[in-house]
Write a protein that holds these residues in place. Sequence first.
Motif, PDB file in Angstrom:
ATOM      1  N   GLN A 110       0.980  -1.317   0.076  1.00  7.73           N
ATOM      2  CA  GLN A 110       0.049   0.101  -0.037  1.00  7.73           C
ATOM      3  C   GLN A 110       0.999   1.160   0.100  1.00  7.73           C
ATOM      4  O   GLN A 110       2.151   1.235   0.660  1.00  7.73           O
ATOM      5  N   PHE A 111       0.715   2.262  -0.845  1.00  9.88           N
ATOM      6  CA  PHE A 111       1.444   3.572  -0.834  1.00  9.88           C
ATOM      7  C   PHE A 111       0.418   4.731  -0.775  1.00  9.88           C
ATOM      8  O   PHE A 111      -0.804   4.345  -1.319  1.00  9.88           O
ATOM      9  N   THR A 112       0.795   5.771  -0.092  1.00  7.88           N
ATOM     10  CA  THR A 112       0.050   7.082  -0.064  1.00  7.88           C
ATOM     11  C   THR A 112       0.719   7.926  -0.972  1.00  7.88           C
ATOM     12  O   THR A 112       1.905   8.106  -0.924  1.00  7.88           O
ATOM     13  N   VAL A 113      -0.049   8.390  -1.910  1.00  4.75           N
ATOM     14  CA  VAL A 113       0.389   9.431  -2.765  1.00  4.75           C
ATOM     15  C   VAL A 113      -0.137  10.785  -2.622  1.00  4.75           C
ATOM     16  O   VAL A 113      -1.339  10.961  -2.316  1.00  4.75           O
ATOM     17  N   THR A 114       0.832  11.625  -2.414  1.00  2.64           N
ATOM     18  CA  THR A 114       0.147  13.318  -2.458  1.00  2.64           C
ATOM     19  C   THR A 114       0.580  13.975  -3.353  1.00  2.64           C
ATOM     20  O   THR A 114       1.670  13.504  -3.872  1.00  2.64           O
ATOM     21  N   GLY A 115       0.001  15.009  -3.807  1.00  4.20           N
ATOM     22  CA  GLY A 115       0.263  16.049  -4.595  1.00  4.20           C
ATOM     23  C   GLY A 115      -0.813  17.173  -4.954  1.00  4.20           C
ATOM     24  O   GLY A 115      -1.521  17.266  -4.053  1.00  4.20           O
ATOM     25  N   ARG A 116      -0.685  17.565  -6.161  1.00  4.08           N
ATOM     26  CA  ARG A 116      -1.738  18.355  -6.432  1.00  4.08           C
ATOM     27  C   ARG A 116      -1.971  18.471  -8.040  1.00  4.08           C
ATOM     28  O   ARG A 116      -1.235  18.165  -8.714  1.00  4.08           O
ATOM     29  N   PHE A 117      -3.205  18.995  -8.245  1.00  5.56           N
ATOM     30  CA  PHE A 117      -3.626  19.069  -9.930  1.00  5.56           C
ATOM     31  C   PHE A 117      -4.244  20.566 -10.107  1.00  5.56           C
ATOM     32  O   PHE A 117      -4.854  21.032  -9.274  1.00  5.56           O
TER      33      PHE A 117
ATOM     34  N   LEU B 248      -1.728   8.661 -11.643  1.00  5.15           N
ATOM     35  CA  LEU B 248      -1.798   9.775 -12.712  1.00  5.15           C
ATOM     36  C   LEU B 248      -2.861   9.239 -13.607  1.00  5.15           C
ATOM     37  O   LEU B 248      -3.608   9.940 -14.230  1.00  5.15           O
ATOM     38  N   SER B 249      -3.100   8.050 -13.864  1.00  6.78           N
ATOM     39  CA  SER B 249      -4.118   7.406 -14.804  1.00  6.78           C
ATOM     40  C   SER B 249      -5.472   7.845 -14.286  1.00  6.78           C
ATOM     41  O   SER B 249      -6.466   8.324 -14.949  1.00  6.78           O
TER      42      SER B 249
ATOM     43  N   GLU C  62       3.865  14.840  -5.506  1.00  7.66           N
ATOM     44  CA  GLU C  62       5.002  15.424  -4.530  1.00  7.66           C
ATOM     45  C   GLU C  62       5.777  14.310  -3.694  1.00  7.66           C
ATOM     46  O   GLU C  62       6.763  14.243  -3.497  1.00  7.66           O
ATOM     47  N   GLU C  63       4.773  13.366  -3.329  1.00 10.71           N
ATOM     48  CA  GLU C  63       5.583  12.155  -2.359  1.00 10.71           C
ATOM     49  C   GLU C  63       4.872  10.966  -2.450  1.00 10.71           C
ATOM     50  O   GLU C  63       3.446  11.007  -2.773  1.00 10.71           O
TER      51      GLU C  63
ATOM     52  N   ALA D 232      -5.503  22.194  -6.882  1.00 13.88           N
ATOM     53  CA  ALA D 232      -6.166  21.715  -5.682  1.00 13.88           C
ATOM     54  C   ALA D 232      -5.221  20.353  -5.012  1.00 13.88           C
ATOM     55  O   ALA D 232      -4.657  19.634  -5.956  1.00 13.88           O
ATOM     56  N   PRO D 233      -4.948  20.359  -3.644  1.00 16.63           N
ATOM     57  CA  PRO D 233      -4.250  19.195  -3.222  1.00 16.63           C
ATOM     58  C   PRO D 233      -4.921  18.240  -3.096  1.00 16.63           C
ATOM     59  O   PRO D 233      -6.185  17.976  -3.261  1.00 16.63           O
ATOM     60  N   PHE D 234      -4.434  16.786  -3.047  1.00 21.52           N
ATOM     61  CA  PHE D 234      -4.888  15.548  -3.179  1.00 21.52           C
ATOM     62  C   PHE D 234      -3.969  14.661  -2.217  1.00 21.52           C
ATOM     63  O   PHE D 234      -2.862  14.825  -2.223  1.00 21.52           O
TER      64      PHE D 234
END
Length: 58
Positions: A3-10, A36-37, A53-54, A17-19
Motif C-alpha cells: 500500500q502506498f500513500t500518494v500526495t500532490g496537487r492538480f 496519474l491514470s 509530491e510524495e 487543488a491538493p490531493f
Amino acid sequence: MSQFTVTGRFENRDGYAPFETSVDAENENVAREYVLSRLGSQHGLKRTQIELEEVDPQ
C-alpha cells in the motif's frame, strides 16, 4: 502487493487543488502511474497538469 500513500496537487479552474490517496501497487513506479491514470480520467486532466509530491509506502 504493498500500500502506498500518494500526495500532490492538480490543476483546476481556481489554481491548484491538493490531493492524497492510497493505492495498492507492486512498487512505487506502478503507484505513480496508477494515480496519474486515475486522476486524469476522473478529472479530465493531462499528466502535465498533475504534480506528484510524495509516494510513501505504508
